[in-house]
Design a protein around this motif. Structure first.
Motif, mmCIF file in Angstrom:
data_model
loop_
_atom_site.group_PDB
_atom_site.id
_atom_site.type_symbol
_atom_site.label_atom_id
_atom_site.label_comp_id
_atom_site.label_asym_id
_atom_site.label_seq_id
_atom_site.Cartn_x
_atom_site.Cartn_y
_atom_site.Cartn_z
ATOM 1 N N GLU A 163 -12.140 -8.875 -1.704
ATOM 2 C CA GLU A 163 -12.616 -7.787 -2.558
ATOM 3 C C GLU A 163 -14.089 -7.519 -2.309
ATOM 4 O O GLU A 163 -14.534 -6.374 -2.318
ATOM 5 C CB GLU A 163 -12.391 -8.169 -4.028
ATOM 6 C CG GLU A 163 -10.920 -8.228 -4.405
ATOM 7 C CD GLU A 163 -10.684 -8.929 -5.732
ATOM 8 O OE1 GLU A 163 -11.674 -9.356 -6.364
ATOM 9 O OE2 GLU A 163 -9.514 -9.044 -6.140
ATOM 10 N N ALA B 17 0.813 -1.217 0.000
ATOM 11 C CA ALA B 17 0.000 0.000 0.000
ATOM 12 C C ALA B 17 0.844 1.265 0.000
ATOM 13 O O ALA B 17 0.397 2.321 -0.447
ATOM 14 C CB ALA B 17 -0.934 -0.002 1.209
ATOM 15 N N ALA C 284 -16.637 -2.967 4.004
ATOM 16 C CA ALA C 284 -16.061 -2.653 2.699
ATOM 17 C C ALA C 284 -14.570 -2.377 2.878
ATOM 18 O O ALA C 284 -14.183 -1.324 3.377
ATOM 19 C CB ALA C 284 -16.766 -1.444 2.098
ATOM 20 N N TYR C 285 -13.731 -3.341 2.511
ATOM 21 C CA TYR C 285 -12.292 -3.131 2.572
ATOM 22 C C TYR C 285 -11.885 -2.145 1.469
ATOM 23 O O TYR C 285 -12.407 -2.192 0.352
ATOM 24 C CB TYR C 285 -11.540 -4.453 2.370
ATOM 25 C CG TYR C 285 -11.630 -5.408 3.542
ATOM 26 C CD1 TYR C 285 -10.865 -5.206 4.684
ATOM 27 C CD2 TYR C 285 -12.476 -6.512 3.500
ATOM 28 C CE1 TYR C 285 -10.929 -6.088 5.752
ATOM 29 C CE2 TYR C 285 -12.550 -7.395 4.567
ATOM 30 C CZ TYR C 285 -11.775 -7.180 5.699
ATOM 31 O OH TYR C 285 -11.856 -8.059 6.747
ATOM 32 N N ASP C 286 -10.949 -1.262 1.790
ATOM 33 C CA ASP C 286 -10.466 -0.273 0.834
ATOM 34 C C ASP C 286 -9.423 -0.922 -0.074
ATOM 35 O O ASP C 286 -8.222 -0.699 0.052
ATOM 36 C CB ASP C 286 -9.866 0.929 1.582
ATOM 37 C CG ASP C 286 -9.444 2.042 0.640
ATOM 38 O OD1 ASP C 286 -9.904 2.037 -0.524
ATOM 39 O OD2 ASP C 286 -8.652 2.903 1.054
ATOM 40 N N VAL C 287 -9.912 -1.771 -0.975
ATOM 41 C CA VAL C 287 -9.019 -2.540 -1.834
ATOM 42 C C VAL C 287 -9.446 -2.402 -3.290
ATOM 43 O O VAL C 287 -10.569 -2.025 -3.601
ATOM 44 C CB VAL C 287 -9.008 -4.039 -1.440
ATOM 45 C CG1 VAL C 287 -8.485 -4.226 -0.029
ATOM 46 C CG2 VAL C 287 -10.397 -4.660 -1.593
ATOM 47 N N GLU C 288 -8.503 -2.725 -4.176
ATOM 48 C CA GLU C 288 -8.770 -2.751 -5.604
ATOM 49 C C GLU C 288 -9.009 -4.195 -6.036
ATOM 50 O O GLU C 288 -8.472 -5.131 -5.445
ATOM 51 C CB GLU C 288 -7.572 -2.190 -6.377
ATOM 52 C CG GLU C 288 -7.210 -0.756 -6.027
ATOM 53 C CD GLU C 288 -8.236 0.242 -6.524
ATOM 54 O OE1 GLU C 288 -8.937 -0.076 -7.509
ATOM 55 O OE2 GLU C 288 -8.342 1.330 -5.917
ATOM 56 N N GLU D 74 -0.749 -6.777 1.823
ATOM 57 C CA GLU D 74 -1.827 -5.851 1.435
ATOM 58 C C GLU D 74 -1.729 -5.534 -0.069
ATOM 59 O O GLU D 74 -1.861 -4.387 -0.501
ATOM 60 C CB GLU D 74 -1.731 -4.548 2.252
ATOM 61 C CG GLU D 74 -1.647 -4.734 3.754
ATOM 62 C CD GLU D 74 -2.980 -5.099 4.381
ATOM 63 O OE1 GLU D 74 -3.978 -5.177 3.650
ATOM 64 O OE2 GLU D 74 -3.028 -5.307 5.604
ATOM 65 N N ARG E 220 -4.175 -3.384 -1.987
ATOM 66 C CA ARG E 220 -4.284 -1.981 -1.569
ATOM 67 C C ARG E 220 -3.237 -1.119 -2.296
ATOM 68 O O ARG E 220 -3.149 0.078 -2.057
ATOM 69 C CB ARG E 220 -4.079 -1.837 -0.058
ATOM 70 C CG ARG E 220 -5.181 -2.458 0.785
ATOM 71 C CD ARG E 220 -4.879 -2.328 2.268
ATOM 72 N NE ARG E 220 -5.848 -3.042 3.071
ATOM 73 C CZ ARG E 220 -6.956 -2.499 3.576
ATOM 74 N NH1 ARG E 220 -7.211 -1.232 3.370
ATOM 75 N NH2 ARG E 220 -7.794 -3.218 4.286
#
Length: 270
Positions: free
Chosen positions: A119, A37, A125-129, A80, A83
């Protein structure tokens, strides 16, 4: 042992990073772990441009980190990973498949491992792509880490009594509360207990910290209850169940299997 790329999937606080580091240390693998990240693909492994001069004049050359310059690294770990910035993921794509950067091979680089959060998750809601399917496909092995405390780990670190007390308490939590008390947070609670701190400053207020404190101080009630059942000493079991803290701690166990002790309870409790 087989130099495979591995991708760990799991919610927060389940020990993905620790498991990966432990695996490499046990096998004497030289590895570098990145927090994806906060990575910069140039600074961290591609190299920073620097002006150099030869007989034809100035030009730019990439100055790589020492571990890459000397080709010392056998494994790379990206924590991570989903992220990270898209530029990082694109740079890692070549490393995963070809063990190279900008076409420069690293003969000693054997494997690339990474860890990601879900995802799509109903609880938070994880702050992930979203990981590119083509990139995910570069990892030979995908491992899903279950969202629960790993009892052998807690036993190895804190001993049988504390480990069983903490894990039994966590197992008895409502599912909605478990998401707010990750295995990592449960370990934080144990650490707070060992230094004489207040559990309610580590755990959610509605998680019944008093019950956990009682278990950590006196051992796991569920474990004691099962031992008493096996001993088949009804007098001791009846005395033990007469203590409200003990009864409240094991009431779910009694409901699951009432035959062994229901007759020892008061009519009100029955």
């Amino acid at each position: 042992q087989n130099n495979l790329n591995v991708l760990f999937h799991g919610k927060h606080g389940v020990g993905k990073t620790s498991m990966i580091a432990d695996a490499f240390k046990r096998n004497n693998i030289k590895f570098v772990m990145f927090s994806a990240a906060t990575m910069d693909p140039w600074v961290d492994f591609i190299g920073v441009p620097k002006e150099v001069t030869d007989e034809k004049g100035p030009y730019l050359e990439l100055v790589k980190p020492k571990s890459f310059r000397d080709d010392e690294v056998e494994a790379l770990v990206f924590d991570e990973f989903n992220r990270s910035h898209k530029k990082v993921r694109n740079a890692v794509m070549e490393l995963i498949q070809f063990k190279s950067i900008n076409g420069k091979k690293f003969p000693n680089l054997k494997m690339v491992w990474a860890a990601i959060n879900p995802e799509n998750n109903e609880e938070a809601a994880y702050d992930v792509e979203k990981l590119d399917p083509a990139q995910a496909d570069r990892f030979h092995v995908h491992i899903e880490i279950p969202y629960k405390p790993h009892l052998p780990f807690f036993i190895s670190k804190y001993g049988n009594d504390i480990a069983h007390a903490a894990v039994d308490w966590w197992t008895g939590l409502p599912d909605t509360m478990k998401f707010n008390v990750s295995p990592r947070r449960l370990e934080m609670a144990i650490q707070m207990f060992k230094v004489g701190g207040k559990l309610h400053e580590v755990l959610p207020p509605s998680s019944n910290t008093e019950k956990l404190l009682h278990s950590l101080q006196n051992g796991s009630p569920i474990r004691d209850f099962k031992k008493l059942l096996l001993a088949n000493d009804e007098t001791k079991l009846k005395d033990w169940l007469s203590a409200e803290n003990n009864y409240n701690a094991v009431v779910k166990e009694i409901i699951k299997s009432p035959d062994g002790c229901l007759h020892l309870l008061s009519e009100e409790k029955v």
